[in-house]
Design an enzyme around this catalytic site. Structure first.
Site, PDB file in Angstrom:
ATOM      1  N   LYS A  99     -17.162 -31.391  74.569  1.00 33.79           N
ATOM      2  CA  LYS A  99     -15.871 -31.193  75.318  1.00 33.79           C
ATOM      3  C   LYS A  99     -16.080 -30.346  76.340  1.00 33.79           C
ATOM      4  O   LYS A  99     -16.389 -29.202  76.381  1.00 33.79           O
ATOM      5  CB  LYS A  99     -15.053 -30.510  74.405  1.00 33.79           C
ATOM      6  CG  LYS A  99     -13.662 -29.991  74.992  1.00 33.79           C
ATOM      7  CD  LYS A  99     -12.846 -29.139  73.658  1.00 33.79           C
ATOM      8  CE  LYS A  99     -11.637 -28.511  74.180  1.00 33.79           C
ATOM      9  NZ  LYS A  99     -10.770 -27.981  73.203  1.00 33.79           N
ATOM     10  N   GLY A 118      -7.865 -36.119  79.422  1.00 34.73           N
ATOM     11  CA  GLY A 118      -6.290 -35.523  79.599  1.00 34.73           C
ATOM     12  C   GLY A 118      -6.149 -34.131  80.376  1.00 34.73           C
ATOM     13  O   GLY A 118      -7.252 -34.067  80.928  1.00 34.73           O
ATOM     14  N   GLY A 158      -9.169 -31.723  79.827  1.00 35.18           N
ATOM     15  CA  GLY A 158     -10.384 -31.841  80.387  1.00 35.18           C
ATOM     16  C   GLY A 158     -10.761 -33.377  79.653  1.00 35.18           C
ATOM     17  O   GLY A 158      -9.948 -34.150  79.591  1.00 35.18           O
ATOM     18  N   ASP A 187      -2.146 -24.162  66.975  1.00 32.59           N
ATOM     19  CA  ASP A 187      -1.945 -25.285  67.794  1.00 32.59           C
ATOM     20  C   ASP A 187      -2.228 -26.689  66.872  1.00 32.59           C
ATOM     21  O   ASP A 187      -2.774 -27.445  67.190  1.00 32.59           O
ATOM     22  CB  ASP A 187      -2.762 -25.165  68.979  1.00 32.59           C
ATOM     23  CG  ASP A 187      -2.257 -26.274  70.070  1.00 32.59           C
ATOM     24  OD1 ASP A 187      -1.251 -26.599  70.250  1.00 32.59           O
ATOM     25  OD2 ASP A 187      -3.007 -26.732  71.133  1.00 32.59           O
ATOM     26  N   GLY A 210     -12.578 -39.454  76.002  1.00 31.42           N
ATOM     27  CA  GLY A 210     -11.282 -39.233  75.889  1.00 31.42           C
ATOM     28  C   GLY A 210     -11.174 -38.117  77.032  1.00 31.42           C
ATOM     29  O   GLY A 210     -12.012 -37.765  77.809  1.00 31.42           O
ATOM     30  N   VAL A 212     -13.753 -35.491  77.174  1.00 32.36           N
ATOM     31  CA  VAL A 212     -14.815 -35.421  76.021  1.00 32.36           C
ATOM     32  C   VAL A 212     -15.707 -36.736  76.223  1.00 32.36           C
ATOM     33  O   VAL A 212     -15.177 -37.893  76.540  1.00 32.36           O
ATOM     34  CB  VAL A 212     -14.041 -35.680  74.638  1.00 32.36           C
ATOM     35  CG1 VAL A 212     -14.748 -35.686  73.550  1.00 32.36           C
ATOM     36  CG2 VAL A 212     -12.955 -34.575  74.509  1.00 32.36           C
TER      37      VAL A 212
END
Length: 742
Positions: A492, A474, A477, A589, A472, A479
């Protein structure tokens, strides 16, 4: 009127061990006396030929350990008054007799004892064939009542095998006008045999005396030479055979005399003033040095057999005849050996190389140039030259035999290597320092105490943090997927640094997740704090996020039952955070990207970066608004006041995305939210139906979908108080799911 004043000298107390000459250390396991014999009295070692009990000493070397003192004291065992039974007090009472005279020299009291006093020892050195003992400072004083008082003790007796050490002792006199005499005499006949004297006089002014200088002005001294070491029964006296003269200046009522080890006493003009200054300054006395030798015999003739009672029992030892007129001999270990030559195997090889390192002053005795390498061996040592040189390091003759070009090449290579190593060490040290600073700044001291959270070292995460493991990526950062401690994990790593205020909240995220244990919440395994921005290690959730399944490249079909299941269990996880922990937890969030799905589409709430711990039914105010505005409560946007109802609003947006498969966007005034709110306001079922995902718009399911949309619209109410609690949302969604199953 002539008055003979006898002041006899007793050698009593101990000089600090620091005054003893420095000797190379002996092995602590090396014996110094015969088996079964006492080898220590208090702080003093007792090496053979000295000993306490029969069989433990040679003739004349008996000593006595007096345990009436603490610590015990060691004495030569002469025939003396029964000092072995003296107490600390009676010892001084018995031997501190005084003789008093009036100003005319008439005796008012006189007491004496012809027997000798015991000699207390301070240390024994078989290597130097000497012992050090103590004697009191003798004084002669005029008192305030015009009486003359002279302290008198029994004479000190040194019989064979002991003599005063030549050139190691001095006779010292201190006073305004003092004549000090050390003599061998017979007490009752007062027959003077031989004597050693010194005179001190400052007839003009006491200011003539100078501290640190003992040259006859206020202080005098005479060296005990080989011709005066014969004294075996000696005493210290003042003004022998002369009239006692009252002092002109009452500030100087006393004269002092003492036999003391050379260089021990440092004269001070203050010692001349007052009453009994030096006896008070040295209450246990001053040290003097005594030589000893074995018997009246001599060393065996070279090549001849030793006598039956020969005392040099150790191999690697030698014999030397004594220099005093009493005769005898002493035993010494051979060069390069150390220990006690009077006992079998007492002389052991010494490590000259170790001594050179430990005692730099001994390097002159064991030379080895800087171009040599010291190597110890039995009975000596060698000093071969270093590699590339020839000669002898002992003689300092090592010369280079390496070619200049080779030396330059090796030197350059070595310099480069050394520089590289130094740079590496500096960088390594700097990196370690930086990691320690990061660890502390990121809350390490606090997080170490959190249970169920593992603090990973930076090195432990290196195998996982590879580009091939990225699953992952974005703006937040990256993953990474990997294996740590035998289990799959998601690591992460934030892409950019955050400001100090946000860093201060990192420990909060870890503490929050360490308290949450729920099947619908991602479990935090640990973290790494040795980096600028901390790295988090989670359990690995295989399918990715709800955002990926609904909108991304990994989009998958979802039936209504799966969507209701995702909605109900996500709500259950948030309800647990809000109401079922000891302290209410706000996520802050909530969005599809932060709801992960496993292979069975079980949802797990993740990413607690802006979560807060608050008391139940309280709000949390923040000075800056953070999170994704597309899902953010408009009340929170306006006031910065984060509450549980803020999470409820965000979850309402998530429900709309789940039933519509359309992405909520803040840029277009969130048309998704506005569309559902408008349809609900005008109660248009047709318009609402158009908003649902075509995959789940079967006619039989429309009632369930409208119920689901209704719950979402209630969550989106602008009036915070009209929004349902998360626990209510979870219960209603669970009921819808059960209806779907029926």
């Amino acid at each position: 009127m002539s008055v003979v004043m006898w002041f006899l000298f007793l050698f009593l107390a101990a000089v600090p061990a620091a005054m003893a000459e420095q000797q190379p250390p002996s092995s602590s396991s090396r014996p110094i006396t015969l088996p079964g014999c006492l080898d220590k009295c208090g702080n003093i070692s007792i090496p053979f030929p000295f000993g306490v009990k029969p069989g433990c000493f040679l003739d004349g070397f008996q000593v006595t350990c007096n345990h009436s003192f603490q610590p015990p004291r060691l004495f030569l065992a002469f025939e003396t008054p029964d000092y072995n039974t003296f107490s600390r007090t009676s010892f001084h009472q018995v031997f501190d007799d005084t003789t008093r005279y009036d100003s005319a020299g008439n005796s008012s009291d006189y007491s004496s004892n012809s027997s000798a006093m015991p000699v207390e020892l301070m240390d024994i050195s078989v290597a130097r064939a000497e012992v050090r003992a103590y004697g009191l400072v003798r004084s002669s004083c005029f008192r305030a009542n015009n009486t003359y008082q002279a302290q008198q003790l029994q004479a000190t007796t040194l019989t064979a095998p002991f003599t005063l050490a030549a050139m190691r002792n001095v006779l010292v006199g201190v006073g305004l006008r003092t004549k000090v005499i050390m003599a061998t005499s017979f007490f009752y006949t007062r027959t003077l045999v031989r004597r050693l004297t010194c005179d001190s006089e400052t007839s003009l002014s006491p200011d003539q005396a100078t501290s640190g200088i003992c040259s006859g002005l206020g202080c005098c001294q005479s060296i005990v030479t080989p011709t005066t070491t014969f004294f075996t029964f000696f005493e210290v006296d003042f003004n022998w055979g002369e009239e006692v003269i009252m002092p002109d200046d009452p500030r100087f009522p006393c004269s002092y005399g003492m036999v003391v080890e050379s260089s021990y006493y440092n004269f001070s003009t203050e010692d001349m003033y007052g009453d009994d200054v030096l006896p008070k300054k040295f209450p246990r006395g001053v040290p003097f040095v005594i030589d000893f030798a074995i018997g009246n015999g001599s060393c065996p003739v070279a090549g001849g057999p030793p006598p039956p009672d020969y005392a040099c029992l150790s191999g690697n030892s030698s014999c030397a005849n004594a220099t005093s007129d009493k005769g005898g001999y002493v035993c010494k270990c051979l060069e390069h050996y150390d220990g006690n030559p009077y006992i079998p195997n007492g002389c052991q090889d010494i490590d000259e190389c170790a001594l050179r390192d430990q005692y730099p002053d001994l390097r002159k005795d064991y030379p080895c140039s800087s171009d040599g390498i010291c190597v110890n061996r039995l009975g000596g040592y060698d000093c071969p030259c270093k590699t590339g040189m020839r000669g002898d390091g002992k003689n300092g003759t090592c010369t280079e035999q390496f070619p200049l070009r080779a030396k330059i090449a090796v030197g350059a290579t070595g310099a480069l290597l050394a520089t590289s190593v130094c740079v590496f060490l500096v960088l390594l040290r700097r990196e370690k320092t930086r990691m320690k600073e990061y660890f502390k700044k990121n809350g390490g001291p606090i997080l170490k105490e959190v249970s169920n959270i593992k603090i990973f070292k930076k090195e432990e995460l290196k195998p996982v943090l590879k580009s091939s493991n990225i699953v992952g990526k974005g703006a937040f950062g990256e993953v990474y997927k990997g294996v740590l401690d035998g289990q799959q994990v998601a690591v992460k790593r934030p892409a950019v640094s955050v400001d100090a205020a946000q860093k201060g909240q990192f420990a909060n995220e870890v503490i929050i997740q360490s308290r949450i244990i729920h099947k619908n919440i991602v479990r935090l395994i640990g973290c790494c704090l040795e980096v600028d921005v901390p790295i988090l290690v989670y359990e690995f959730v295989s399918k990715g996020s709800m955002d990926d399944i609904l909108h991304g490249d990994r989009k998958e079909p979802l039936n209504l039952d799966q969507r209701l299941s995702i909605a109900a269990e996500s709500a259950e996880g948030l309800a647990y955070m809000h109401s079922k922990t000891t302290t209410s937890i706000l996520h802050g969030d909530v969005k599809p990207a932060n709801i992960l799905l496993n292979d069975e589409f079980v949802p797990k709430i993740s990413d607690f970066g802006i979560s807060r711990l608050i008391a139940v039914d309280k709000a949390q105010h923040t000075n800056y608004v953070i999170g994704d505005r597309s899902y953010m409560d408009p009340v929170y946007l306006q006031t910065g006041l984060l509450t549980k109802k803020s999470d409820v609003y965000s979850f309402g947006v998530v429900l709309l995305e789940l039933v519509s498969r359309r992405r909520a966007t803040y840029a277009d005034n969130n048309s998704l939210v506005m569309s559902f709110l408008d349809a609900h306001r005008i109660q248009s079922r047709s318009r609402t139906a158009e908003l649902f995902d075509k995959e789940i718009t079967a006619a039989r399911d429309m009632e369930l979908l409208e119920g689901l949309a209704g719950i979402a619209v209630e969550c989106l109410n602008y009036d915070v108080d009209q929004r349902p609690e998360m626990t209510e949302v979870a219960e209603r969604l669970l009921m819808l799911r059960r209806s779907c199953h029926k």
